[in-house]
Design a protein around this motif. Structure first.
Motif, PDB file in Angstrom:
ATOM      1  N   LEU A  63       0.910  -1.198   0.149  1.00 44.64           N
ATOM      2  CA  LEU A  63       0.202   0.089  -0.155  1.00 44.64           C
ATOM      3  C   LEU A  63       0.798   1.165   0.036  1.00 44.64           C
ATOM      4  O   LEU A  63       1.788   1.468   0.780  1.00 44.64           O
ATOM      5  CB  LEU A  63      -0.893  -0.046   1.229  1.00 44.64           C
ATOM      6  CG  LEU A  63      -1.753   1.195   1.412  1.00 44.64           C
ATOM      7  CD1 LEU A  63      -2.894   1.050   0.381  1.00 44.64           C
ATOM      8  CD2 LEU A  63      -2.609   0.944   2.783  1.00 44.64           C
ATOM      9  N   LEU A  66      -3.621   5.826   0.283  1.00 43.90           N
ATOM     10  CA  LEU A  66      -5.048   5.354   0.664  1.00 43.90           C
ATOM     11  C   LEU A  66      -6.193   6.564   0.896  1.00 43.90           C
ATOM     12  O   LEU A  66      -5.667   7.477   1.930  1.00 43.90           O
ATOM     13  CB  LEU A  66      -5.243   4.277   1.960  1.00 43.90           C
ATOM     14  CG  LEU A  66      -6.679   3.850   2.283  1.00 43.90           C
ATOM     15  CD1 LEU A  66      -7.192   3.186   1.160  1.00 43.90           C
ATOM     16  CD2 LEU A  66      -6.424   2.946   3.492  1.00 43.90           C
ATOM     17  N   CYS A  75      -7.072   3.439  -3.604  1.00 44.93           N
ATOM     18  CA  CYS A  75      -5.495   3.384  -3.085  1.00 44.93           C
ATOM     19  C   CYS A  75      -4.611   3.110  -4.088  1.00 44.93           C
ATOM     20  O   CYS A  75      -4.979   2.980  -5.399  1.00 44.93           O
ATOM     21  CB  CYS A  75      -5.317   2.069  -2.258  1.00 44.93           C
ATOM     22  SG  CYS A  75      -6.243   0.697  -3.027  1.00 44.93           S
TER      23      CYS A  75
END
Length: 117
Positions: A63, A66, A75
């Motif tokens: 990630l 986000l 995201c």
């Protein structure tokens, strides 16, 4: 109540652990997954899609950013794939909709080609 941020993190954790049961527990029965020109609908078809990916391309998601608002999450991720001994990292964007604590739809867009050949 579990937040969309927590739901997405649980999805990523299960995906990266290659825990197909935990991954599928996060989807609604009628969930829709769109990527490229493909649309996969329903838990059985999603199980087949993710099971193949986990067994054949060893994907992992990292990630990067986000943004969450209510039952929506957007995201930026990096997907690392290993296929036929070659590893590549591909930037992707994902857009998720949640309802009742489950993913009901997702659209995933890759930068460049998603072809494995």
């Amino acid at each position: 109540m579990i937040t969309s941020r927590e739901l997405l993190q649980a999805h990523l954790d299960a995906f990266n652990a290659r825990d197909l049961d935990a991954l599928m527990a996060g989807f609604a029965d009628d969930a829709v997954w769109r990527t490229g020109t493909d649309t996969v609908t329903g838990r059985a078809a999603l199980t087949e899609l993710f099971g193949w990916a986990m067994a054949n391309i060893l994907p992992e998601l990292t990630l990067r950013t986000l943004v969450v608002e209510g039952g929506l999450a957007a995201c930026e991720l990096t997907e690392t794939l290993t296929h036929e001994g070659r590893t590549s990292a591909v930037p992707i964007a994902g857009f998720f909709r949640f309802r009742d604590g489950l993913i009901v739809s997702a659209a995933v867009y890759r930068e460049g080609s998603a072809d494995l050949a």
